[in-house]
Design a protein around this motif. Structure first.
Motif, PDB file in Angstrom:
ATOM      1  N   PRO A  60       0.609  -1.118  -0.145  1.00 39.95           N
ATOM      2  CA  PRO A  60      -0.372  -0.010   0.094  1.00 39.95           C
ATOM      3  C   PRO A  60       0.739   1.288   0.077  1.00 39.95           C
ATOM      4  N   VAL A  61       1.337   1.318  -0.797  1.00 40.22           N
ATOM      5  CA  VAL A  61       2.593   2.428  -1.025  1.00 40.22           C
ATOM      6  C   VAL A  61       2.566   3.341  -2.701  1.00 40.22           C
ATOM      7  N   LYS A  62       2.466   4.048  -2.621  1.00 42.05           N
ATOM      8  CA  LYS A  62       2.881   5.641  -4.191  1.00 42.05           C
ATOM      9  C   LYS A  62       3.275   6.130  -4.226  1.00 42.05           C
ATOM     10  N   THR A  63       3.882   6.417  -3.282  1.00 42.44           N
ATOM     11  CA  THR A  63       5.074   7.889  -2.876  1.00 42.44           C
ATOM     12  C   THR A  63       5.926   7.043  -2.354  1.00 42.44           C
ATOM     13  N   VAL A  64       7.675   7.818  -1.931  1.00 36.99           N
ATOM     14  CA  VAL A  64       8.794   8.163  -1.413  1.00 36.99           C
ATOM     15  C   VAL A  64       8.742   7.960  -0.081  1.00 36.99           C
ATOM     16  N   LYS A  65       7.663   8.887   0.197  1.00 35.67           N
ATOM     17  CA  LYS A  65       7.163   9.514   1.514  1.00 35.67           C
ATOM     18  C   LYS A  65       6.638   8.221   1.476  1.00 35.67           C
ATOM     19  N   ASP A  66       5.312   7.761   1.339  1.00 31.89           N
ATOM     20  CA  ASP A  66       4.296   6.093   1.822  1.00 31.89           C
ATOM     21  C   ASP A  66       5.647   4.733   1.914  1.00 31.89           C
ATOM     22  N   THR A  67       6.573   5.041   0.856  1.00 36.21           N
ATOM     23  CA  THR A  67       7.288   3.773   1.159  1.00 36.21           C
ATOM     24  C   THR A  67       8.139   3.894   2.614  1.00 36.21           C
ATOM     25  N   VAL A  68       8.345   5.442   2.789  1.00 37.81           N
ATOM     26  CA  VAL A  68       9.793   5.053   3.519  1.00 37.81           C
ATOM     27  C   VAL A  68       9.088   5.129   4.931  1.00 37.81           C
ATOM     28  N   ALA A  69       7.497   5.961   5.121  1.00 41.01           N
ATOM     29  CA  ALA A  69       6.695   5.810   6.553  1.00 41.01           C
ATOM     30  C   ALA A  69       6.221   4.123   6.631  1.00 41.01           C
ATOM     31  N   LEU A  70       6.016   2.879   5.760  1.00 37.90           N
ATOM     32  CA  LEU A  70       5.115   1.340   5.969  1.00 37.90           C
ATOM     33  C   LEU A  70       7.001   1.619   6.387  1.00 37.90           C
ATOM     34  N   ALA A  71       7.948   1.475   5.647  1.00 39.18           N
ATOM     35  CA  ALA A  71       9.203   0.394   6.528  1.00 39.18           C
ATOM     36  C   ALA A  71       9.486   0.929   7.659  1.00 39.18           C
ATOM     37  N   LYS A  72       8.966   2.281   7.743  1.00 42.66           N
ATOM     38  CA  LYS A  72       9.615   2.011   9.309  1.00 42.66           C
ATOM     39  C   LYS A  72       8.454   2.533  10.069  1.00 42.66           C
ATOM     40  N   SER A  73       7.647   1.969  10.407  1.00 40.15           N
ATOM     41  CA  SER A  73       6.609   1.657  10.847  1.00 40.15           C
ATOM     42  C   SER A  73       6.574  -0.384  10.906  1.00 40.15           C
ATOM     43  N   ARG A  74       7.008  -0.739  10.260  1.00 38.54           N
ATOM     44  CA  ARG A  74       7.395  -2.285  10.213  1.00 38.54           C
ATOM     45  C   ARG A  74       8.865  -2.681   9.962  1.00 38.54           C
ATOM     46  N   PRO A  75       9.722  -1.774  10.553  1.00 36.42           N
ATOM     47  CA  PRO A  75      10.884  -2.605   9.899  1.00 36.42           C
ATOM     48  C   PRO A  75      11.375  -3.759   9.980  1.00 36.42           C
ATOM     49  N   GLY A  76      12.553  -4.044   9.056  1.00 36.90           N
ATOM     50  CA  GLY A  76      12.357  -5.309   8.446  1.00 36.90           C
ATOM     51  C   GLY A  76      11.503  -5.884   8.497  1.00 36.90           C
ATOM     52  N   GLU A  77      10.006  -6.225   7.924  1.00 33.62           N
ATOM     53  CA  GLU A  77       8.969  -6.609   8.207  1.00 33.62           C
ATOM     54  C   GLU A  77       8.926  -7.353   6.327  1.00 33.62           C
ATOM     55  N   PHE A  78       9.999  -6.036   5.325  1.00 33.91           N
ATOM     56  CA  PHE A  78       9.258  -5.658   3.568  1.00 33.91           C
ATOM     57  C   PHE A  78      10.931  -6.475   3.376  1.00 33.91           C
ATOM     58  N   ASN A  79      11.570  -6.820   2.029  1.00 30.03           N
ATOM     59  CA  ASN A  79      11.998  -7.404   1.725  1.00 30.03           C
ATOM     60  C   ASN A  79      12.343  -6.257   0.306  1.00 30.03           C
ATOM     61  N   PHE A  80      13.234  -6.437  -0.086  1.00 33.65           N
ATOM     62  CA  PHE A  80      13.804  -5.952  -1.991  1.00 33.65           C
ATOM     63  C   PHE A  80      15.058  -7.060  -2.501  1.00 33.65           C
ATOM     64  N   ALA A  81      14.480  -6.889  -3.478  1.00 31.43           N
ATOM     65  CA  ALA A  81      14.924  -7.596  -4.692  1.00 31.43           C
ATOM     66  C   ALA A  81      15.795  -7.276  -4.885  1.00 31.43           C
ATOM     67  N   SER A  82      16.475  -8.527  -5.348  1.00 34.53           N
ATOM     68  CA  SER A  82      17.713  -7.268  -6.325  1.00 34.53           C
ATOM     69  C   SER A  82      18.750  -8.664  -7.332  1.00 34.53           C
ATOM     70  N   GLY A  83      19.534  -8.057  -8.347  1.00 38.13           N
ATOM     71  CA  GLY A  83      19.462  -8.934  -9.230  1.00 38.13           C
ATOM     72  C   GLY A  83      20.921  -9.596  -8.989  1.00 38.13           C
ATOM     73  N   GLY A  84      21.541  -9.464  -7.511  1.00 40.42           N
ATOM     74  CA  GLY A  84      22.574 -10.349  -6.950  1.00 40.42           C
ATOM     75  C   GLY A  84      23.240  -9.256  -6.073  1.00 40.42           C
ATOM     76  N   ASN A  85      24.202  -9.889  -5.137  1.00 39.07           N
ATOM     77  CA  ASN A  85      25.199  -8.978  -4.799  1.00 39.07           C
ATOM     78  C   ASN A  85      26.395  -8.511  -5.524  1.00 39.07           C
ATOM     79  N   GLY A  86      26.812  -7.120  -5.259  1.00 43.81           N
ATOM     80  CA  GLY A  86      27.391  -6.182  -6.665  1.00 43.81           C
ATOM     81  C   GLY A  86      26.268  -6.161  -7.275  1.00 43.81           C
ATOM     82  N   THR A  87      25.480  -5.543  -7.566  1.00 42.68           N
ATOM     83  CA  THR A  87      24.377  -5.004  -8.741  1.00 42.68           C
ATOM     84  C   THR A  87      24.618  -3.737  -8.331  1.00 42.68           C
ATOM     85  N   LEU A  88      23.856  -2.998  -9.794  1.00 44.21           N
ATOM     86  CA  LEU A  88      23.491  -2.141  -9.660  1.00 44.21           C
ATOM     87  C   LEU A  88      22.390  -1.946  -8.664  1.00 44.21           C
ATOM     88  N   SER A  89      21.303  -2.722  -8.592  1.00 45.71           N
ATOM     89  CA  SER A  89      20.341  -2.706  -8.115  1.00 45.71           C
ATOM     90  C   SER A  89      20.586  -2.866  -6.480  1.00 45.71           C
TER      91      SER A  89
END
Length: 320
Positions: free
Chosen positions: A132-161
């Motif tokens: 339930p996020v649409k903006t950077v502000k939303d994303t940061v607020a949600l992540a801070k309200s539930r620290p460690g619950e959300f995951n970020f996928a990447s193309g691998g360690n060392g990738t730009l993502s």
């Protein structure tokens, strides 16, 4: 100097001249140090076709992904410097992995000969629609309200993502779980399935998913809004200072590549990416043609190496 001392030097000069006159005399292998289907692969296949048309020899694409693009890149670093083994270079292999990993099988500057830049593009922060996020502000607020619950996928360690995620984390103070994949393709698959929450995705490849509402675009990392996603703000517009990240792609060969070969290849690359038809092909894939001198590519590698060293140190993200 006596004649018998001059003969070896004359023979070497003649050999180099003959090499320059005949190059390329056979197929060239262009290493793509990433899995098939990802952004680096798309760039490699596009430029391989364009380069082949310019030089009159087939350019064979070889995919060897893994370890932050280091595996395939190291193959080219150890190849014979004759112009028949090249690699698609990017921030992952040449600017990030050398800072992130304690053991790197090559030196990003000393073990390569820059040939020329190909293109640049941006990335975009995307979320699964269930989040339930649409903006950077939303994303940061949600992540801070539930620290460690959300995951970020990447193309691998060392990738730009991966490192863009670390930069985002440092800028916002959020706590999230990084989940590295073996390539952006598998990461995208799980993101689309809802098994992952967020990802910094290469911008042009995100467009179809965003337009079909399979992913939600939060903010782009480019300096200005992308014409591909004009309604999506940038990180700068979203309030994050100095948050500009672009992906660049260039062609390099092993250290010691003869100057005449570098000149031949650089000229061919320039003609390829500046062709109106080819420039459109690159633009249609969300890539901005960006040809330049070998020296300019060398400067980009060096400056990006220094930049990401600071991010890795601040994030404490060294991989064993």
């Amino acid at each position: 100097m006596k004649l018998h001392y001059l003969l070896p030097l004359l023979a070497l000069a003649c050999a180099n001249f003959t090499h320059a006159q005949n190059y390329p005399a056979r197929n060239i292998v262009l290493m793509v140090p990433a899995p098939a289907g990802g952004p680096t692969d798309i760039v490699g296949r596009l430029i391989g076709q364009m380069l082949a048309a310019e030089i009159g020899q087939q350019v064979i694409i070889e995919n060897r992904g893994g370890a932050g693009n280091m595996i395939g890149t190291s193959v080219t670093a150890k190849a014979k410097p004759d112009g028949y083994s090249l690699v698609v270079g990017s921030p992952s292999a040449l600017s990030i992995s050398p800072n992130l990993y304690k053991s790197v099988p090559y030196h990003p500057v000393n073990d390569f000969t820059p040939v020329g830049m190909i293109a640049r593009t941006g990335t975009v922060l995307v979320a699964h629609p269930s989040l339930p996020v649409k903006t950077v502000k939303d994303t940061v607020a949600l992540a801070k309200s539930r620290p460690g619950e959300f995951n970020f996928a990447s193309g691998g360690n060392g990738t730009l993502s991966h490192l863009t995620m670390e930069l985002f984390r440092l800028n916002t103070g959020i706590k999230v779980l990084h989940v590295p994949y073996k390539g952006s393709g598998p990461a995208t698959t799980d993101l689309l399935a809802g098994e992952m929450h967020l990802m910094f995705h290469i911008l042009p490849l995100s467009v179809p998913f965003v337009r079909s509402n399979k992913l939600r675009a939060i903010a782009a990392t480019t300096a200005e809004r992308s014409p591909l996603l004009p309604d999506v703000p940038t990180m700068l517009q979203s309030g994050l200072k100095d948050f500009e990240v672009t992906t660049w792609y260039g062609i390099l060969g092993p250290a010691g590549l003869p100057r005449d070969v570098v000149t031949r290849l650089n000229t061919a690359l320039g003609a390829a990416v500046k062709s109106p038809a080819n420039a459109k092909r690159l633009s249609d894939n969300g890539l901005d043609p960006s040809h330049g001198t070998p020296e300019a590519l060398a400067q980009t590698v060096a400056s990006e190496l220094a930049r990401w060293a600071g991010v890795v140190k601040a994030a404490g993200s060294v991989v064993q």
